[in-house]
Design an enzyme around this catalytic site. Structure first.
Site, PDB file in Angstrom:
ATOM      1  N   TYR A  59       0.828  -1.212   0.000  1.00  0.00           N
ATOM      2  CA  TYR A  59       0.000   0.000   0.000  1.00  0.00           C
ATOM      3  C   TYR A  59       0.864   1.264   0.000  1.00  0.00           C
ATOM      4  O   TYR A  59       0.669   2.169  -0.820  1.00  0.00           O
ATOM      5  CB  TYR A  59      -0.935   0.011   1.212  1.00  0.00           C
ATOM      6  CG  TYR A  59      -1.741   1.291   1.302  1.00  0.00           C
ATOM      7  CD1 TYR A  59      -2.773   1.537   0.404  1.00  0.00           C
ATOM      8  CD2 TYR A  59      -1.440   2.266   2.256  1.00  0.00           C
ATOM      9  CE1 TYR A  59      -3.499   2.714   0.461  1.00  0.00           C
ATOM     10  CE2 TYR A  59      -2.159   3.444   2.311  1.00  0.00           C
ATOM     11  CZ  TYR A  59      -3.190   3.665   1.412  1.00  0.00           C
ATOM     12  OH  TYR A  59      -3.884   4.842   1.457  1.00  0.00           O
ATOM     13  N   LYS A  78       1.340   4.310  -2.912  1.00  0.00           N
ATOM     14  CA  LYS A  78       1.014   5.714  -2.691  1.00  0.00           C
ATOM     15  C   LYS A  78       2.238   6.624  -2.854  1.00  0.00           C
ATOM     16  O   LYS A  78       2.116   7.784  -3.263  1.00  0.00           O
ATOM     17  CB  LYS A  78       0.377   5.879  -1.312  1.00  0.00           C
ATOM     18  CG  LYS A  78      -1.055   5.350  -1.256  1.00  0.00           C
ATOM     19  CD  LYS A  78      -1.916   6.020  -2.325  1.00  0.00           C
ATOM     20  CE  LYS A  78      -3.349   5.550  -2.325  1.00  0.00           C
ATOM     21  NZ  LYS A  78      -4.156   6.242  -3.379  1.00  0.00           N
TER      22      LYS A  78
END
Length: 317
Positions: free
Chosen positions: A177, A181
């Site tokens: 994750y 990002k």
């Protein structure tokens, strides 16, 4: 520089303007679409599940009966889906804004790959959006529009570096994750550098929603229906969290505020919560050399080369 008197509940009149929002069926994407439609914009809601898209459109129309809204199937983890959706979305008129919101927030425990052979979190959150923005570049140039990439607080609080984008080694859900990002933030800033250098009339901006949770968000059938337990747990975090509606404020301001500028990074005023304001770019995303390498990686991984020259010569429509 953006004004200090921005009112998220009273957006400028967006009548006649056309925006595409990825991941519109729930969460930040739904509330961003709702806010845009409420200000008079024509909104293209996208998602990978046709039933959820139909439900989301109906829910939005219940809130804004006069809304100009259409739906479009789009799975950002699937490059074929990205290209097909972009071909439909280009249409005959310009696109004024592209909100690159869709993403996997809760990655699988074990590494998974897409049908294109890419790690699923990186593909969904970063590669698909890179390809979509490139496919829609001419439409955005025709609308003199802007693209907004959705970042995350995790890029501010995590010391992680982007070394292995698709995590062929040392996969963990959190790493997947955060790296995705970091990538979207770096790509958004690199896009602005390249668009400026090529004299393309499109701004690229990065925005993050703070700590926005479903348990602090009003219930809407088919969109947000948290359990009592979810409400209880999320409300315990009230001092450091906010609703998805408020989280969408930052994304929408970056997308529509006439004084927002390409290359900016936006976030809530108190970091995790608050009104939308320009924020400090995370250290890990400031490395222009790393961003250029990542850009080249995405270009080869997706087979998508952005048409800068054509975009720079595109007439407004």
């Amino acid at each position: 520089m953006a004004r200090d008197d921005w009112d998220p509940d009273r957006l400028p009149d967006l009548s006649g303007r056309r925006y595409l929002v990825t991941g519109s069926t729930r969460g930040l994407g739904f509330f961003a679409s709702l806010q845009l439609a409420g200000a008079g914009a024509h909104v293209i809601m996208t998602g990978r599940n046709p039933h959820r898209l139909t439900t989301a459109r109906a829910a939005l129309r219940r809130q804004v009966p006069e809304a100009e809204v259409e739906t479009l199937l789009l799975d950002t983890s699937n490059l074929g889906s990205v290209r097909a959706a972009a071909a439909t979305a280009r249409g005959r008129t310009g696109l004024h804004g592209l909100l690159l919101n869709a993403g996997i927030v809760h990655p699988p425990r074990q590494r998974e790959v897409t049908r294109d052979g890419h790690e699923v979190v990186f593909a969904t959150n970063a590669l698909g959006h890179y390809a979509l923005a490139g496919e829609l570049l001419l439409a955005l140039a025709a609308g003199r529009g802007r693209m907004v990439w959705v970042g995350s607080m995790s890029t501010v609080i995590s010391p992680m570096e982007l070394i292995d984008p698709e995590l062929e080694n040392d996969y963990t859900p959190w790493r997947a994750y955060v790296q995705s990002k970091i990538a979207t933030t770096a790509l958004g800033l690199e896009a602005d550098r390249r668009l400026r250098a090529a004299h393309v009339p499109i701004a690229s901006i990065v925005a993050h929603p703070g700590y926005a949770t479903g348990g602090r968000t009003r219930g809407i059938a088919g969109i947000n229906t948290p359990s009592r337990g979810k409400r209880f747990i999320d409300n315990l975090q009230a001092p450091i969290s906010q609703s998805k509606e408020r989280g969408a404020w930052t994304l929408v301001r970056a997308l529509v505020d006439p004084l927002a500028e390409g290359g900016q990074f936006w976030g809530p005023s108190r970091g995790a919560t608050g009104r939308p304001v320009p924020a400090t770019i995370p250290r890990v995303a400031r490395d222009a050399e790393l961003a250029a390498r990542l850009w080249n990686y995405c270009e080869h991984a997706t087979g998508t080369v952005w048409p800068y020259l054509k975009a720079s010569k595109t007439k407004r429509r």
